[in-house]
Design a protein around this motif. Structure first.
Motif, PDB file in Angstrom:
ATOM      1  N   GLY A  22       0.813  -1.212   0.000  1.00  0.00           N
ATOM      2  CA  GLY A  22       0.000   0.000   0.000  1.00  0.00           C
ATOM      3  C   GLY A  22       0.843   1.257   0.000  1.00  0.00           C
ATOM      4  N   HIS A  23       1.980   1.215   0.676  1.00  0.00           N
ATOM      5  CA  HIS A  23       2.886   2.361   0.723  1.00  0.00           C
ATOM      6  C   HIS A  23       3.432   2.669  -0.668  1.00  0.00           C
ATOM      7  N   GLY A 147       3.154  -2.676  -5.386  1.00  0.00           N
ATOM      8  CA  GLY A 147       2.324  -1.486  -5.242  1.00  0.00           C
ATOM      9  C   GLY A 147       2.227  -0.685  -6.524  1.00  0.00           C
ATOM     10  N   LEU A 164      -7.482   1.803  -0.516  1.00  0.00           N
ATOM     11  CA  LEU A 164      -6.646   0.597  -0.557  1.00  0.00           C
ATOM     12  C   LEU A 164      -5.377   0.783   0.262  1.00  0.00           C
ATOM     13  N   ALA A 165      -4.739   1.956   0.146  1.00  0.00           N
ATOM     14  CA  ALA A 165      -3.538   2.232   0.930  1.00  0.00           C
ATOM     15  C   ALA A 165      -3.864   2.234   2.423  1.00  0.00           C
ATOM     16  N   SER A 168      -4.323  -1.344   3.597  1.00  0.00           N
ATOM     17  CA  SER A 168      -3.019  -1.997   3.713  1.00  0.00           C
ATOM     18  C   SER A 168      -2.349  -1.639   5.030  1.00  0.00           C
TER      19      SER A 168
END
Length: 428
Positions: A22-23, A147, A164-165, A168
Motif C-alpha cells: 500500500g505504501h 504497489g 486501498l492504501a 493496507s
C-alpha cells in the motif's frame, strides 16, 4: 530455504509486506493525482520532500515513544495514523495540505520501520542476520514493485486507491498484534557527528548524499515525468515497477563486484552509468522503442538503488567496527538531507523548463558524484582487498541498520522484557 528465519521474525516481515504494498501504491499515486489536477511541478517536489523530512524525524525521534509504550502499541498507533492520512489525501486534494500530511506520514513511517527493524534485531542472531537482511530487502523492494502494479487497476481520480492504501496500513497491524516477543536492551555507541563522519569517510558520506539526491527524485518525480510524456497509467505503473525491480536484482551483483576492487571506483562507475543512462533516456523518449526505454529504466534503477548500500560498505572499510553503529546514523542523515533536497531542486528545474529536466538533473548528479570520487581517489589510498568488509544489502530506513548489520561487533542483543511491559530500551 527460509528455515533459518525464527518464527518471531515472520510477524514483522509479514507486516512489512502488507504495509509496503500500500505504501508503494500511495507514493506514486500522490504524484499522479497532483499531475492530473494540474498542480505545478514545484509543489509536487515540495510534497515529496516533506515526506522524506518526516521520515528522518520519525526514524530518530520515535525511538523514545516506542521505548515508553512498547512495540506493538506503537506500531498500531503509527499504522492507524497512516490509514487516516491516506484517506485524508483522497478527501482533501490540495498541495499545501498534502505537504503537511506527507510530513506526518513520513514521521509515522519512520517510526513504523524502527519497530520492524528493532523486532528483527532481537529475534535474530549474528549467524542469521545477513540472510535475514537479504529476505528483508527482497520483501521491501518486491512489495514496492507490487504497489506500482496495482496502479494498473485503479483510477487516481477516485477515493478507492487511497482507501486501498489505508486498508493496507490497517491490516499490517494484525501479524504483530498476535505475537509476543522479548524486546531488546542494548547500549548506544558513541555518537559521531555528520561533520566528523565526513572527515573520516568523505567518499561514503558524499555518495550517501548523492544517493538521496537521486532516489528522492526517483520516488517523487519520476512518475510525473512518465505521465507528462504521454504514458498511460498502465505504462507508468510498469516503468516504476521496473525501476524498483532493477534496484532489487542488481544490488547484490554490483555489491559483490565492489568487494573485489576499490569501492570508490565502483561508486564512480555508478555515477557515470547514471549519467549515460539519463542521456540515453532523453534520446529514447523521442523514439517509439518501448523495449529500449524499459531496459534503460531497469538499469537506471539498479545503479541508483545500489549507491546507498555500497556507500555503507565503503564506510565499513574506512571505519572501525565499533564506530559503525553510530556512524550509520550519520550516513542515514546524509542520505535524508539529499532526499529532501533532491525533489525541490529537480522540480524547480522541471517547472521552469520541461519535464525532461529531471533526467538532466539525474545526469548532473551522476557526473558530479563521479568527479568527486575521482578526486577522492587521488587524496587517499584505497583500502586493501584483504581489509575490505563483505558487501551487505541495506535500505535507508532507520539507524537500526547499523545494529542489524552482521559486520558490526557485539550484534547479539540483550533480551529484555515482554511486549506487555512498556518501559524497555531499544537500540538507538
Amino acid at each position: 530455504m527460509l528455515a533459518f528465519i525464527p518464527p518471531t521474525v515472520l510477524s514483522p516481515l509479514l507486516s512489512l509486506l502488507i504495509f509496503i504494498v500500500g505504501h508503494g501504491l500511495l507514493s506514486t499515486l500522490l504524484t499522479l493525482r497532483l499531475n492530473a489536477e494540474g498542480v505545478a511541478a514545484g509543489w509536487i517536489g515540495l510534497v515529496s520532500s516533506a515526506y522524506f523530512a518526516g521520515l528522518v524525524i520519525g526514524a530518530f525521534v520515535n525511538v523514545r515513544l516506542i521505548r515508553r509504550i512498547g512495540h506493538i502499541r506503537a506500531y498500531a498507533a503509527y499504522a492507524s495514523l497512516l490509514a487516516v492520512l491516506a484517506l485524508c489525501h483522497g478527501l482533501l486534494v490540495d498541495p499545501a495540505i498534502w505537504s503537511g500530511l506527507r510530513l506526518l506520514g513520513g514521521f509515522a513511517t519512520g517510526g513504523l520501520f524502527v519497530v520492524i527493524e528493532s523486532w528483527m534485531l532481537v529475534s535474530s542472531s549474528a549467524a542469521t542476520r545477513g540472510r535475514l537482511l537479504a529476505v528483508y530487502m527482497i520483501l521491501l523492494y518486491g512489495g514496492l514493485a507490487a504497489g506500482q502494479w496495482l496502479l494498473r487497476y485503479i483510477d487516481p481520480l477516485q477515493l478507492s486507491p487511497f482507501a486501498l492504501a489505508a486498508i493496507s496500513a490497517s491490516l499490517s497491524v494484525l501479524p504483530l498484534a498476535l505475537t509476543r516477543v522479548p524486546l531488546p536492551q542494548t547500549e548506544s555507541g558513541r555518537n559521531i557527528s555528520l561533520l566528523s563522519l565526513a572527515r573520516l569517510t568523505p567518499s561514503a558520506v558524499g555518495s550517501c548524499f548523492a544517493s538521496g539526491l537521486i532516489l528522492g527524485g526517483v520516488y517523487g518525480l519520476l512518475p510525473l515525468y512518465f505521465a507528462a510524456n504521454g504514458r498511460a497509467l498502465e505504462a507508468v505503473a510498469n516503468l516504476m515497477a521496473l525501476v524498483i525491480l532493477g534496484g532489487m536484482l542488481l544490488q547484490y551483483p554490483l555489491g559483490r563486484l565492489s568487494d573485489r576492487v576499490d569501492r570508490r571506483r565502483i561508486l564512480a562507475a555508478l555515477g557515470i552509468g547514471l549519467l549515460l543512462l539519463s542521456l540515453l533516456m532523453l534520446l529514447a523518449s523521442q523514439l517509439p522503442w518501448s523495449t529500449l526505454r524499459a531496459s534503460i529504466i531497469f538499469l537506471f534503477g539498479g545503479l541508483a538503488f545500489s549507491l546507498y548500500p555500497i556507500s555503507l560498505s565503503q564506510a565499513c572499510d574506512e571505519l572501525t567496527p565499533e564506530q559503525m553503529v553510530s556512524a550509520n546514523q550519520g550516513m542515514l542523515l546524509a542520505y535524508s538531507l539529499g532526499s529532501m533536497t533532491g525533489p525541490l531542486l529537480a522540480s524547480q528545474a522541471m517547472q521552469y523548463t520541461s519535464t525532461a529536466a529531471l533526467f538532466v538533473y539525474f545526469a548532473t548528479c551522476g557526473g558530479a558524484l563521479a568527479l568527486f570520487l575521482f578526486w577522492r581517489q587521488k587524496q587517499r589510498l584505497p583500502v586493501s582487498a584483504d581489509n575490505q568488509q563483505s558487501y551487505m544489502p541495506m535500505a535507508a530506513n532507520t539507524p537500526l541498520a547499523g545494529e542489524l548489520d552482521p559486520r558490526t561487533p557485539d550484534s547479539e542483543p540483550i533480551t529484555g522484557h515482554q511486549e506487555d511491559e512498556a518501559e524497555v530500551d531499544i537500540p538507538r
